[in-house]
Design an enzyme around this catalytic site. Structure first.
Site, PDB file in Angstrom:
ATOM      1  N   LYS A  13       0.838  -1.214   0.000  1.00 11.70           N
ATOM      2  CA  LYS A  13       0.000   0.000   0.000  1.00 11.70           C
ATOM      3  C   LYS A  13       0.872   1.263   0.000  1.00 11.70           C
ATOM      4  O   LYS A  13       0.639   2.173  -0.791  1.00 11.70           O
ATOM      5  CB  LYS A  13      -0.904   0.040   1.250  1.00 11.70           C
ATOM      6  N   ARG A  88      -9.745   0.928   7.979  1.00 15.91           N
ATOM      7  CA  ARG A  88      -9.334  -0.441   8.274  1.00 15.91           C
ATOM      8  C   ARG A  88     -10.417  -1.223   8.974  1.00 15.91           C
ATOM      9  O   ARG A  88     -10.208  -2.390   9.305  1.00 15.91           O
ATOM     10  CB  ARG A  88      -8.160  -0.386   9.237  1.00 15.91           C
ATOM     11  N   ARG A 127      11.899  -5.696   4.663  1.00 10.57           N
ATOM     12  CA  ARG A 127      11.560  -4.272   4.548  1.00 10.57           C
ATOM     13  C   ARG A 127      12.468  -3.427   5.425  1.00 10.57           C
ATOM     14  O   ARG A 127      12.802  -3.799   6.538  1.00 10.57           O
ATOM     15  CB  ARG A 127      10.112  -4.027   4.969  1.00 10.57           C
ATOM     16  N   ARG A 160      11.166  -2.119  10.969  1.00 12.04           N
ATOM     17  CA  ARG A 160      10.123  -1.592  11.844  1.00 12.04           C
ATOM     18  C   ARG A 160       9.880  -2.520  13.029  1.00 12.04           C
ATOM     19  O   ARG A 160       9.959  -3.734  12.876  1.00 12.04           O
ATOM     20  CB  ARG A 160       8.827  -1.426  11.043  1.00 12.04           C
ATOM     21  N   ARG A 171      -0.769  -9.250  12.873  1.00 12.25           N
ATOM     22  CA  ARG A 171      -1.289  -8.221  11.965  1.00 12.25           C
ATOM     23  C   ARG A 171      -2.103  -8.843  10.842  1.00 12.25           C
ATOM     24  O   ARG A 171      -3.121  -8.307  10.421  1.00 12.25           O
ATOM     25  CB  ARG A 171      -0.149  -7.380  11.408  1.00 12.25           C
TER      26      ARG A 171
END
Ligand code: AP5
Ligand code: MG
Length: 214
Positions: A13, A88, A127, A160, A171
């Site tokens: 996203k 969300r 990431r 992160r 998640r």
């Protein structure tokens, strides 16, 4: 153009919203980035959000709905925006519809970036995110020019806190329970477009542009 990016954590996203924002010259509004900036700045909002985020859970609706309604009412949003990570939940989607209607507008597209869970887990470990400007990289699929350094602002890149494998699992289950129902919500409104998010980043972006009619 008013656009929502939907998709599981790690679906891309943020990556695609940045490109869309550039292409249409509209602001990229990421609620995750807003919360992370507040945590970094030590604000009250950041303090409230941190525990939920670190656990991979959603921040309560009441902490996010007014914040977004306020952000989209600002001058730079008058020609549109791309929302990344909001809404969300169904109550968030309803709050957004209400806020947009109050400004005599409507959401043009909800872009669903479809990626199966197995591919997500692989992506998250690689990431790297900029601690300063929020730009996102991937050690394998989208490496920065210089290791651990942001191409945009030169700050340090980090993994992160919520990208640890156990948190990614939480998640994903939160996504399936609370966010996936939005796919039907926007399908019913006839503004849903779905793209295959397993393709490489440029291909995903091309499909998005094609579906948005650019
Ligand atoms: P948020 O920051 O929104 O996290 P998220 O939804 O979990 O999504 P991510 O940012 O992890 O993934 P992404 O889809 O942006 O993927 P990216 O482009 O980085 O939210 C964090 C937390 O804040 C939430 O858990 C919650 O606690 C809270 N929160 C935020 N908004 C909220 C709300 N509205 N309500 C309640 N709580 C809220 O890509 C992932 C990686 O893959 C990158 O390394 C990238 O380089 C790579 N990649 C991207 N595309 C491709 C591709 N096509 N091929 C290969 N690699 C790719
Ligand atoms: Mg993101």
């Amino acid at each position: 153009m008013k656009i929502i990016m939907l998709g599981a954590p790690g679906a891309g996203k943020g990556t695609q919203a940045a490109r869309v924002a550039d292409e249409y010259r509209i602001p990229h509004i990421s609620t995750g980035d807003i919360f992370r900036a507040n945590i970094k700045g030590g604000t009250e909002l950041g303090k409230k959000a941190k525990g939920y985020m670190d656990a991979g859970k959603l921040v309560p609706d009441e902490l996010v709905c007014d914040l977004v309604a306020d952000r989209i009412s600002q001058e730079d949003c008058k020609d549109g925006y791309v929302l990344d990570g909001f809404p969300r939940t169904i109550p968030q989607a309803e709050a957004l519809d209400k806020a947009v209607a109050a400004m005599n507008g409507k959401i043009d597209f909800a872009v669903n970036i479809d990626v199966p869970d197995e591919a997500i887990v692989k992506r998250m470990g690689g990431r790297r995110a900029c601690t300063n400007c929020g730009a996102t990289y991937h050690v394998e699929f989208n490496p920065p020019k210089q290791a651990d350094t942001c191409d945009v602002c030169g700050s340090k890149l980090v993994l992160r806190d919520d990208d640890k494998p156990e948190t990614v699992k939480t998640r994903l289950s939160v996504y399936h329970e609370q966010t996936q129902p939005l796919i039907d919500y926007y399908e019913d409104q006839k503004i849903l477009v779905t793209v295959d998010g397993t393709k490489d980043m440029e291909e995903v972006f091309s499909s998005i542009k094609e579906k948005l009619g650019a």
